[in-house]
Design a protein around this motif. Structure first.
Motif, PDB file in Angstrom:
ATOM      1  N   TYR A  72      56.828  50.742 -95.783  1.00  0.00           N
ATOM      2  CA  TYR A  72      56.439  50.622 -97.187  1.00  0.00           C
ATOM      3  C   TYR A  72      55.878  49.229 -97.457  1.00  0.00           C
ATOM      4  N   ARG A  73      55.356  49.056 -98.672  1.00  0.00           N
ATOM      5  CA  ARG A  73      54.941  47.736 -99.139  1.00  0.00           C
ATOM      6  C   ARG A  73      55.140  47.663-100.645  1.00  0.00           C
ATOM      7  N   GLU A  74      55.278  46.451-101.136  1.00  0.00           N
ATOM      8  CA  GLU A  74      55.427  46.202-102.573  1.00  0.00           C
ATOM      9  C   GLU A  74      54.038  46.138-103.187  1.00  0.00           C
ATOM     10  N   VAL A  75      53.891  46.727-104.371  1.00  0.00           N
ATOM     11  CA  VAL A  75      52.630  46.709-105.108  1.00  0.00           C
ATOM     12  C   VAL A  75      52.938  46.230-106.522  1.00  0.00           C
ATOM     13  N   ILE A  76      52.214  45.205-106.988  1.00  0.00           N
ATOM     14  CA  ILE A  76      52.437  44.713-108.344  1.00  0.00           C
ATOM     15  C   ILE A  76      51.130  44.716-109.128  1.00  0.00           C
ATOM     16  N   GLN A  77      51.261  44.986-110.400  1.00  0.00           N
ATOM     17  CA  GLN A  77      50.149  44.914-111.347  1.00  0.00           C
ATOM     18  C   GLN A  77      50.323  43.597-112.094  1.00  0.00           C
ATOM     19  N   CYS A  78      49.363  42.695-112.000  1.00  0.00           N
ATOM     20  CA  CYS A  78      49.435  41.383-112.630  1.00  0.00           C
ATOM     21  C   CYS A  78      48.473  41.320-113.820  1.00  0.00           C
ATOM     22  N   GLU A  79      48.722  40.361-114.710  1.00  0.00           N
ATOM     23  CA  GLU A  79      47.847  40.187-115.869  1.00  0.00           C
ATOM     24  C   GLU A  79      47.646  38.706-116.144  1.00  0.00           C
ATOM     25  N   THR A  80      46.388  38.319-116.430  1.00  0.00           N
ATOM     26  CA  THR A  80      46.062  36.944-116.771  1.00  0.00           C
ATOM     27  C   THR A  80      46.353  36.713-118.251  1.00  0.00           C
ATOM     28  N   LEU A  81      46.305  35.458-118.669  1.00  0.00           N
ATOM     29  CA  LEU A  81      46.498  35.141-120.091  1.00  0.00           C
ATOM     30  C   LEU A  81      45.424  35.795-120.954  1.00  0.00           C
ATOM     31  N   GLY A  82      44.241  36.011-120.385  1.00  0.00           N
ATOM     32  CA  GLY A  82      43.144  36.645-121.112  1.00  0.00           C
ATOM     33  C   GLY A  82      43.217  38.162-121.146  1.00  0.00           C
ATOM     34  N   GLY A  83      44.234  38.743-120.498  1.00  0.00           N
ATOM     35  CA  GLY A  83      44.407  40.190-120.535  1.00  0.00           C
ATOM     36  C   GLY A  83      43.801  40.951-119.364  1.00  0.00           C
ATOM     37  N   TYR A  86      45.008  43.081-112.583  1.00  0.00           N
ATOM     38  CA  TYR A  86      44.620  43.274-111.190  1.00  0.00           C
ATOM     39  C   TYR A  86      45.867  43.635-110.379  1.00  0.00           C
ATOM     40  N   THR A  87      45.650  44.126-109.166  1.00  0.00           N
ATOM     41  CA  THR A  87      46.743  44.563-108.308  1.00  0.00           C
ATOM     42  C   THR A  87      46.815  43.693-107.062  1.00  0.00           C
ATOM     43  N   HIS A  88      48.035  43.307-106.694  1.00  0.00           N
ATOM     44  CA  HIS A  88      48.272  42.609-105.437  1.00  0.00           C
ATOM     45  C   HIS A  88      49.277  43.399-104.618  1.00  0.00           C
ATOM     46  N   TYR A  89      49.121  43.324-103.294  1.00  0.00           N
ATOM     47  CA  TYR A  89      49.945  44.096-102.367  1.00  0.00           C
ATOM     48  C   TYR A  89      50.729  43.168-101.446  1.00  0.00           C
ATOM     49  N   GLY A  90      51.974  43.540-101.177  1.00  0.00           N
ATOM     50  CA  GLY A  90      52.759  42.858-100.165  1.00  0.00           C
ATOM     51  C   GLY A  90      52.411  43.427 -98.803  1.00  0.00           C
ATOM     52  N   PRO A  91      52.931  42.838 -97.744  1.00  0.00           N
ATOM     53  CA  PRO A  91      52.644  43.348 -96.394  1.00  0.00           C
ATOM     54  C   PRO A  91      53.384  44.660 -96.125  1.00  0.00           C
ATOM     55  N   TRP A  92      52.809  45.495 -95.256  1.00  0.00           N
ATOM     56  CA  TRP A  92      53.505  46.690 -94.802  1.00  0.00           C
ATOM     57  C   TRP A  92      54.670  46.250 -93.927  1.00  0.00           C
ATOM     58  N   VAL A  93      55.848  46.798 -94.167  1.00  0.00           N
ATOM     59  CA  VAL A  93      57.036  46.460 -93.387  1.00  0.00           C
ATOM     60  C   VAL A  93      57.829  47.726 -93.079  1.00  0.00           C
ATOM     61  N   ASP A 107      49.742  33.732-113.899  1.00  0.00           N
ATOM     62  CA  ASP A 107      49.677  35.130-114.334  1.00  0.00           C
ATOM     63  C   ASP A 107      51.069  35.745-114.280  1.00  0.00           C
ATOM     64  N   ARG A 108      51.224  36.886-114.983  1.00  0.00           N
ATOM     65  CA  ARG A 108      52.544  37.515-115.035  1.00  0.00           C
ATOM     66  C   ARG A 108      52.482  38.936-114.486  1.00  0.00           C
ATOM     67  N   ILE A 109      53.646  39.455-114.119  1.00  0.00           N
ATOM     68  CA  ILE A 109      53.760  40.808-113.579  1.00  0.00           C
ATOM     69  C   ILE A 109      53.931  41.799-114.722  1.00  0.00           C
ATOM     70  N   ASN A 110      53.113  42.854-114.724  1.00  0.00           N
ATOM     71  CA  ASN A 110      53.281  43.956-115.684  1.00  0.00           C
ATOM     72  C   ASN A 110      54.187  45.029-115.110  1.00  0.00           C
ATOM     73  N   THR A 111      53.863  45.529-113.935  1.00  0.00           N
ATOM     74  CA  THR A 111      54.640  46.586-113.297  1.00  0.00           C
ATOM     75  C   THR A 111      54.708  46.336-111.796  1.00  0.00           C
ATOM     76  N   SER A 112      55.665  47.001-111.166  1.00  0.00           N
ATOM     77  CA  SER A 112      55.787  46.920-109.713  1.00  0.00           C
ATOM     78  C   SER A 112      56.318  48.255-109.201  1.00  0.00           C
ATOM     79  N   HIS A 113      55.962  48.567-107.955  1.00  0.00           N
ATOM     80  CA  HIS A 113      56.478  49.768-107.316  1.00  0.00           C
ATOM     81  C   HIS A 113      56.334  49.662-105.803  1.00  0.00           C
ATOM     82  N   VAL A 114      56.987  50.571-105.118  1.00  0.00           N
ATOM     83  CA  VAL A 114      56.914  50.641-103.660  1.00  0.00           C
ATOM     84  C   VAL A 114      55.896  51.702-103.294  1.00  0.00           C
TER      85      VAL A 114
END
Length: 118
Positions: A72-83, A86-93, A107-114
């Protein structure tokens, strides 16, 4: 492929709707979360996963996840101050290793999932 999307949607929904209730109150206070999802590779095995918010040394916000089985890998939805989102991914483990995804500095995290490997 459909099973993987269902597992991903289930994991995201559980985290967003408060999957942290399965943990002890002190863990919830520490921003921990828990989710149970069906890996894409198996119809009969449920895997337990946990997530926790983390802060980097420079102030980056991130989220780490670890599961008791599968790849699996971690997936997060991030947001800038301007709204902008974007999505960033952790490594597959492989379990029980941790996968960590980070937002850009400021930037801050909106949501996260595996996300499960197909």
């Amino acid at each position: 492929m459909i099973k993987g999307r269902i597992a991903t949607a289930l994991a995201a929904t559980t985290l967003v709707l408060g999957g942290a209730m399965a943990l002890a109150p002190s863990a919830v206070a520490d921003s921990g979360s828990s989710v149970t999802a069906l890996p894409a590779s198996s119809d009969s095995v449920l895997a337990s996963c946990w997530g926790q918010r983390v802060k980097g040394s420079a102030g980056h916000e991130g989220n780490k996840a670890w599961c008791d089985s599968g790849r699996y890998r971690e997936v997060i939805q991030c947001e800038t101050l301007g709204g902008y989102q974007y999505t960033h991914y952790g490594p597959w483990v492989w379990a029980p290793a941790e996968s960590v995804a980070w937002c850009n500095l400021g930037d801050r995290i909106n949501t996260s999932h595996v996300e499960w490997a197909a």
